[in-house]
Design a protein around this motif. Sequence first.
Motif, PDB file in Angstrom:
ATOM      1  N   ALA A 161       0.666 -61.928 -32.281  1.00 39.46           N
ATOM      2  CA  ALA A 161       0.061 -62.821 -31.294  1.00 39.46           C
ATOM      3  C   ALA A 161      -0.944 -63.750 -31.961  1.00 39.46           C
ATOM      4  CB  ALA A 161      -0.613 -62.010 -30.194  1.00 39.46           C
ATOM      5  N   TYR A 162      -1.659 -63.245 -32.953  1.00 39.33           N
ATOM      6  CA  TYR A 162      -2.610 -64.091 -33.680  1.00 39.33           C
ATOM      7  C   TYR A 162      -1.875 -65.163 -34.485  1.00 39.33           C
ATOM      8  CZ  TYR A 162      -6.078 -65.616 -37.058  1.00 39.33           C
ATOM      9  OH  TYR A 162      -6.894 -66.390 -37.840  1.00 39.33           O
ATOM     10  N   LEU A 163      -0.823 -64.787 -35.164  1.00 38.14           N
ATOM     11  CA  LEU A 163      -0.053 -65.753 -35.953  1.00 38.14           C
ATOM     12  C   LEU A 163       0.588 -66.807 -35.047  1.00 38.14           C
ATOM     13  CD1 LEU A 163       1.670 -63.288 -38.459  1.00 38.14           C
ATOM     14  CD2 LEU A 163      -0.299 -64.772 -38.902  1.00 38.14           C
ATOM     15  N   ILE A 164       1.024 -66.379 -33.872  1.00 37.03           N
ATOM     16  CA  ILE A 164       1.645 -67.303 -32.922  1.00 37.03           C
ATOM     17  C   ILE A 164       0.599 -68.193 -32.250  1.00 37.03           C
ATOM     18  CG2 ILE A 164       2.845 -67.414 -30.696  1.00 37.03           C
ATOM     19  CD1 ILE A 164       4.341 -64.825 -31.591  1.00 37.03           C
ATOM     20  N   GLY A 165      -0.474 -67.586 -31.763  1.00 38.96           N
ATOM     21  CA  GLY A 165      -1.453 -68.314 -30.971  1.00 38.96           C
ATOM     22  C   GLY A 165      -2.381 -69.189 -31.790  1.00 38.96           C
ATOM     23  N   ILE A 166      -2.783 -68.726 -32.971  1.00 42.16           N
ATOM     24  CA  ILE A 166      -3.746 -69.465 -33.776  1.00 42.16           C
ATOM     25  C   ILE A 166      -3.056 -70.303 -34.849  1.00 42.16           C
ATOM     26  CG2 ILE A 166      -5.775 -69.286 -35.272  1.00 42.16           C
ATOM     27  CD1 ILE A 166      -6.242 -68.514 -32.314  1.00 42.16           C
ATOM     28  N   HIS A 167      -2.040 -69.714 -35.482  1.00 39.72           N
ATOM     29  CA  HIS A 167      -1.334 -70.442 -36.545  1.00 39.72           C
ATOM     30  C   HIS A 167      -0.084 -71.149 -36.037  1.00 39.72           C
ATOM     31  CE1 HIS A 167      -3.730 -69.012 -40.026  1.00 39.72           C
ATOM     32  NE2 HIS A 167      -4.000 -68.006 -39.210  1.00 39.72           N
ATOM     33  N   LEU A 195       5.808 -61.558 -26.461  1.00 35.51           N
ATOM     34  CA  LEU A 195       5.446 -62.398 -27.602  1.00 35.51           C
ATOM     35  C   LEU A 195       6.283 -63.675 -27.634  1.00 35.51           C
ATOM     36  CD1 LEU A 195       4.997 -59.573 -30.235  1.00 35.51           C
ATOM     37  CD2 LEU A 195       3.237 -61.246 -29.629  1.00 35.51           C
ATOM     38  N   ASN A 196       7.557 -63.567 -27.305  1.00 32.59           N
ATOM     39  CA  ASN A 196       8.397 -64.760 -27.234  1.00 32.59           C
ATOM     40  C   ASN A 196       7.951 -65.683 -26.101  1.00 32.59           C
ATOM     41  OD1 ASN A 196      10.771 -64.956 -29.207  1.00 32.59           O
ATOM     42  ND2 ASN A 196      10.861 -62.792 -28.616  1.00 32.59           N
ATOM     43  N   GLU A 197       7.576 -65.113 -24.988  1.00 28.11           N
ATOM     44  CA  GLU A 197       7.056 -65.912 -23.873  1.00 28.11           C
ATOM     45  C   GLU A 197       5.741 -66.591 -24.280  1.00 28.11           C
ATOM     46  OE1 GLU A 197       6.728 -63.089 -20.739  1.00 28.11           O
ATOM     47  OE2 GLU A 197       8.874 -63.130 -20.232  1.00 28.11           O
ATOM     48  N   TYR A 198       4.926 -65.872 -25.025  1.00 25.56           N
ATOM     49  CA  TYR A 198       3.650 -66.422 -25.503  1.00 25.56           C
ATOM     50  C   TYR A 198       3.899 -67.576 -26.468  1.00 25.56           C
ATOM     51  CZ  TYR A 198      -1.063 -66.401 -27.576  1.00 25.56           C
ATOM     52  OH  TYR A 198      -2.310 -66.744 -28.027  1.00 25.56           O
ATOM     53  N   ILE A 202       2.623 -71.403 -25.978  1.00 25.84           N
ATOM     54  CA  ILE A 202       1.835 -72.127 -26.981  1.00 25.84           C
ATOM     55  C   ILE A 202       2.527 -73.432 -27.361  1.00 25.84           C
ATOM     56  CG2 ILE A 202       0.952 -72.063 -29.360  1.00 25.84           C
ATOM     57  CD1 ILE A 202      -0.647 -70.341 -27.442  1.00 25.84           C
ATOM     58  N   GLU A 203       3.831 -73.364 -27.539  1.00 19.44           N
ATOM     59  CA  GLU A 203       4.601 -74.552 -27.892  1.00 19.44           C
ATOM     60  C   GLU A 203       4.481 -75.616 -26.800  1.00 19.44           C
ATOM     61  OE1 GLU A 203       7.290 -76.804 -30.322  1.00 19.44           O
ATOM     62  OE2 GLU A 203       6.112 -74.997 -30.719  1.00 19.44           O
ATOM     63  N   GLN A 204       4.578 -75.199 -25.572  1.00 21.71           N
ATOM     64  CA  GLN A 204       4.484 -76.147 -24.451  1.00 21.71           C
ATOM     65  C   GLN A 204       3.078 -76.716 -24.353  1.00 21.71           C
ATOM     66  OE1 GLN A 204       5.294 -74.409 -20.611  1.00 21.71           O
ATOM     67  NE2 GLN A 204       5.738 -76.379 -19.680  1.00 21.71           N
ATOM     68  N   ARG A 205       2.086 -75.898 -24.607  1.00 21.65           N
ATOM     69  CA  ARG A 205       0.696 -76.343 -24.496  1.00 21.65           C
ATOM     70  C   ARG A 205       0.394 -77.478 -25.482  1.00 21.65           C
ATOM     71  NH1 ARG A 205      -3.454 -71.681 -25.610  1.00 21.65           N
ATOM     72  NH2 ARG A 205      -2.236 -70.783 -23.875  1.00 21.65           N
ATOM     73  N   TYR A 206       0.939 -77.362 -26.683  1.00 21.20           N
ATOM     74  CA  TYR A 206       0.634 -78.353 -27.710  1.00 21.20           C
ATOM     75  C   TYR A 206       1.573 -79.555 -27.668  1.00 21.20           C
ATOM     76  CZ  TYR A 206      -2.812 -75.368 -29.967  1.00 21.20           C
ATOM     77  OH  TYR A 206      -3.938 -74.632 -30.238  1.00 21.20           O
ATOM     78  N   HIS A 207       2.606 -79.502 -26.821  1.00 23.91           N
ATOM     79  CA  HIS A 207       3.534 -80.633 -26.739  1.00 23.91           C
ATOM     80  C   HIS A 207       3.551 -81.262 -25.355  1.00 23.91           C
ATOM     81  CE1 HIS A 207       5.003 -78.812 -30.480  1.00 23.91           C
ATOM     82  NE2 HIS A 207       5.479 -80.004 -30.762  1.00 23.91           N
TER      83      HIS A 207
END
Length: 208
Positions: A161-167, A195-198, A202-207
């Motif tokens: 989750a850290y690698l996905i959310g922060i990195h 984790l896949n949903e997360y 994250i992808e949607q949030r930044y795009h």
Amino acid sequence: MPFLSDIQAGSQLKLRPTTTRVTNSLGQTYHECKSDDGIFEIRDRTNDSNGTFMVIDNSPDEKLHHVIDGLYIGSQDAASNLPCLNECKITHILNVATGIQNAFPQQYNYLNIELLDVPETNISKVFTQSNQFIEQALADNGCVLVHCNAGISRSSSIVLAYLIGIHRMQYEEAYQLLKKARVNIRPNDGFVRQLNEYAAEIEQRYHS
């Protein structure tokens, strides 16, 4: 329907005994079968189909596994291994185990989030808190150990989750990176889904 009739009549004559292979949440494998007197027996060491022996390894798992700069993953044994904690310059410990007390509360900064290693656990609700704890520790030039009981499912999910959310890694990218650090990681199916949903969130949030 002869088979159904046999079951309904309670007949055991035509039913063949079977052995069930069971893998628990720690990744340990054993075989379970029913004895002649009707009692279930667990065989920790038994012949597999290829003739090899299945043995549960109960040896200590004390190593800290380096993931990225300042971030480590391990088991409850690693969390009580003071020489290794000092060698890795650990300053913060994130404990997501159940029933495991902090070994050195006077020496390290702890965050305790007790999680059950079952697919139904809503682990995603703690991602923000755990990410902030790790990120703040690294910002302060600290080093963090994330551990659960076995260091297989819960702790790996928190690190992912850290690698996905922060990195901002995709799940598979993060998983492969963590797998290289600690080969026996295996988040349970429910955690993988979250984790896949997360990652998608994250992808949607930044795009957006």
